[in-house]
Design an enzyme around this catalytic site. Sequence first.
Site, PDB file in Angstrom:
ATOM      1  N   CYS A   1      10.216  27.710  29.536  1.00  0.00           N
ATOM      2  CA  CYS A   1      10.332  26.422  30.219  1.00  0.00           C
ATOM      3  C   CYS A   1      11.681  25.752  29.963  1.00  0.00           C
ATOM      4  CB  CYS A   1       9.199  25.496  29.799  1.00  0.00           C
ATOM      5  SG  CYS A   1       7.588  26.131  30.288  1.00  0.00           S
TER       6      CYS A   1
ATOM      7  N   GLU B   1       1.013  16.811  30.237  1.00  0.00           N
ATOM      8  CA  GLU B   1       0.510  16.903  28.870  1.00  0.00           C
ATOM      9  C   GLU B   1       0.501  15.565  28.160  1.00  0.00           C
ATOM     10  OE1 GLU B   1       2.353  21.321  28.174  1.00  0.00           O
ATOM     11  OE2 GLU B   1       3.213  19.618  27.142  1.00  0.00           O
ATOM     12  N   GLY B   2       0.764  14.508  28.896  1.00  0.00           N
ATOM     13  CA  GLY B   2       0.940  13.223  28.248  1.00  0.00           C
ATOM     14  C   GLY B   2      -0.275  12.776  27.465  1.00  0.00           C
TER      15      GLY B   2
ATOM     16  N   THR C   1      13.391  27.640  43.733  1.00  0.00           N
ATOM     17  CA  THR C   1      12.217  28.346  43.205  1.00  0.00           C
ATOM     18  C   THR C   1      12.297  29.825  43.531  1.00  0.00           C
ATOM     19  OG1 THR C   1       9.798  28.481  43.275  1.00  0.00           O
ATOM     20  CG2 THR C   1      10.870  27.894  45.319  1.00  0.00           C
TER      21      THR C   1
ATOM     22  N   CYS D   1       7.411  30.512  25.820  1.00  0.00           N
ATOM     23  CA  CYS D   1       7.581  30.372  27.258  1.00  0.00           C
ATOM     24  C   CYS D   1       9.069  30.199  27.530  1.00  0.00           C
ATOM     25  CB  CYS D   1       6.806  29.152  27.771  1.00  0.00           C
ATOM     26  SG  CYS D   1       7.413  27.617  27.065  1.00  0.00           S
TER      27      CYS D   1
ATOM     28  N   SER E   1       7.353  21.428  35.411  1.00  0.00           N
ATOM     29  CA  SER E   1       6.143  20.920  34.754  1.00  0.00           C
ATOM     30  C   SER E   1       6.421  20.725  33.275  1.00  0.00           C
ATOM     31  CB  SER E   1       5.000  21.918  34.897  1.00  0.00           C
ATOM     32  OG  SER E   1       4.766  22.173  36.254  1.00  0.00           O
TER      33      SER E   1
ATOM     34  N   GLN F   1      14.403  27.318  31.883  1.00  0.00           N
ATOM     35  CA  GLN F   1      14.242  26.957  33.295  1.00  0.00           C
ATOM     36  C   GLN F   1      14.738  25.543  33.550  1.00  0.00           C
ATOM     37  OE1 GLN F   1      12.776  28.811  35.772  1.00  0.00           O
ATOM     38  NE2 GLN F   1      11.534  30.369  34.750  1.00  0.00           N
TER      39      GLN F   1
ATOM     40  N   ARG G   1      -1.946  19.105  41.306  1.00  0.00           N
ATOM     41  CA  ARG G   1      -1.504  17.775  40.923  1.00  0.00           C
ATOM     42  C   ARG G   1       0.022  17.681  41.003  1.00  0.00           C
ATOM     43  NH1 ARG G   1      -3.809  14.440  36.190  1.00  0.00           N
ATOM     44  NH2 ARG G   1      -5.081  16.258  35.855  1.00  0.00           N
TER      45      ARG G   1
ATOM     46  N   ASP H   1      -1.439  23.228  39.432  1.00  0.00           N
ATOM     47  CA  ASP H   1      -0.371  23.033  40.412  1.00  0.00           C
ATOM     48  C   ASP H   1      -0.660  21.943  41.429  1.00  0.00           C
ATOM     49  OD1 ASP H   1       1.038  25.038  39.254  1.00  0.00           O
ATOM     50  OD2 ASP H   1       0.140  26.583  40.504  1.00  0.00           O
TER      51      ASP H   1
HETATM   52 ZN   LIG Z   1       6.390  26.120  28.414  1.00  0.00          ZN
END
Ligand SMILES: [Zn+2]
Lengths: 351, 244
Positions: free
Chosen positions: B94, B119-120, B176, B92, B79, B97, B155, B153
């Site tokens: 992210c 977040e666009g 995952t 975070c 995401s 990841q 979406r 999630d």
């Molecule tokens: Zn993040």
Amino acid sequence: MNAIFPLDPHPGVLVVGAGIAGLACARDLAHRGIPVTLLDRGRGVGGRCATRRVDGQPVDHGVAFLHGSDPAFLDALHSVPGATLLEGWPSRVEGTGAPCQPDAFAPNERRVAFAEGVTAFPKMMVAGLDARLVTTVVGLHAEDDLWRLDLAGGGTARARTVVLAMATEETLALVDGLPPGDLELEGARHLLRMVAASVPCLTVIAGYPTDVPAPAWDVAFPETSSILKDVVHDSAKRQDPRWTVLVIQAAARWSRQHAGEPVASWTQSLLSEGARLYGEWVAHPAWTQVRHWQFGRIESGNELSGPLVVEGAGGRTLGIAGEVFAEGGGVQAAWTSGRLLAARLAERTIG
Amino acid sequence: MNDTLIHLEEIVAHEREHECEGLGPRRLCVRPVSVAVLPTRFGDFHIMAFWNNRDGKEHVAILHGDVVGRENVPIRMHSECLTGDALGSLRCDCRDQLEAALRKVGTLECGAVLYLRQEGRGIGLINKVRAYALQDRGLDTVEANRALGFRDDERDYAVAAHMISTLGMKSVQVMTNNPDKMKQLQDLGVHVSGRIPHVMPPNVHNRFYLETKAARSGHYIDFSGRAHLPEQAEPVVIEGMPEP
Ligand SMILES: [Zn+2]
Ligand SMILES: Cc1cc2nc3c(=O)[nH]c(=O)nc-3n(C[C@H](O)[C@H](O)[C@H](O)COP(=O)(O)OP(=O)(O)OC[C@H]3O[C@@H](n4cnc5c(N)ncnc54)[C@H](O)[C@@H]3O)c2cc1C
Ligand SMILES: [Zn+2]
């Protein structure tokens, strides 16, 4: 203080605010067999979906037309019995200024109005529901596993589950009085403060004899005015109108700056600006009425994604909905947030 | 032009005008619009850009090797996180990841990172900053985060499932640590043939996980030592930690 309902506590859910969000929530709860009562300080339902009658002629002085893209919402708009639906209204749009909702004219958005006035929609929604009008809630308190609402005039009402469905500032006025301590409540309260940024709208309703050179547009969004947000040719929605009616709505910034002035003064400013843009006749109405929307709309960017549910001691539950609590804001968001809240409240056992 | 690119271009040509009922409760449909080579510091990839029918958000698939028509394609759903992925935020994990996923996929015969954009536009990014502001005050409650749409999630899964079907992957192995992700994809009609644990290399920011039990609660501990819900919606697993 006296309980206003024969059953105290109320066996189901008390919904404060019978605007679109509160109505949507109440309706879905009632469909699920949950007893629900709406409380609203107004004389009618609908909140900012507001119609008044002047000389018997309906005038929409809040939202001018309803629009959306969610198929379920559009279905609801198209299922108002006995109302004359004006599909695609406004079709004649003047000017390139921004509409109240940035997405109102997006390609997948549909627009409608009602010849009887925009309140045809909330009136349909309230059918069969228990709604107490002219009932203002002035206090919210936790009482063991119940919520107690204090009403203007001295009555009280209590229930395990209370829904607040108002403008964020109006919700905060009640929630701010609750004592600190509960983390979920603090999180919710803080979030409400972050998004409490409703913009005001000073509105003049102006009536003219029908022999004035009526505008060839339904709605105008002037791009060259720092005073006016929009002018709605309200009588274009009516069958055989007695008056040509314009609803002149001031820009947010201008409204904020001039709200403290005498009504006659800002009324004159709005009429003069209307005349500058659309013709001298606009400055000389046969009559005027006004409305000061203190919490008129939200600016985009201030919306959240869903309603809030705050659970307290003994299953005491507070639900919060309103246009802020769904993407996009406006009437469709209010409706969506109310429905989402009803679904979430129904998940838990109520009563 | 390599064979893989030719395959991918055929898909774009074929699916350009694609329209369907959509997947998931919001009936999301995406269609591929363009594909190109994308060499990265993590390996060689192709990038395929997708348009979506609902909200104008553009999503991308980052592909390694030829995934078209293949069985058991390793995939990672990621995401979008502007603050983490691009700015290197330590609120975070992210970026760690994402890098771990790209590196891993780059070493395999084929695989895909499905990069899902939330977040666009408008409220996504603003509300994320609001969520951080609540974290700063110790008020990032479950309810507040939910109202902020933090981790939508539903979406993500619909978009990912549609991409998998557009790319003609016969079955996938999901990278995952959250087995729920497999079930969600299966519910959307994806044939999931297995799971690959998503393990990140230790670094200065996550090393302490190896010594604490914090990660077992499924929370992410950020730079300030606060525990909160991980943004990629799964427990953190660092090399050397027992797998979930
Ligand atoms: Zn993040
Ligand atoms: C001038 C104007 C133009 C607009 N234009 C558009 C537009 O083009 N498109 C669009 O989508 N939206 C528009 N909006 C916004 C739209 O009207 C609102 O988003 C929507 O109606 C909000 O519904 P709601 O149920 O959340 O709140 P409301 O309609 O405000 O309902 C809240 C209800 O709570 C009641 N209430 C408040 N406090 C108390 C209390 N203490 N006790 C009891 N009852 C209380 C109020 O009387 C009201 O009935 C406009 C609004 C205005 C004012
Ligand atoms: Zn499709």
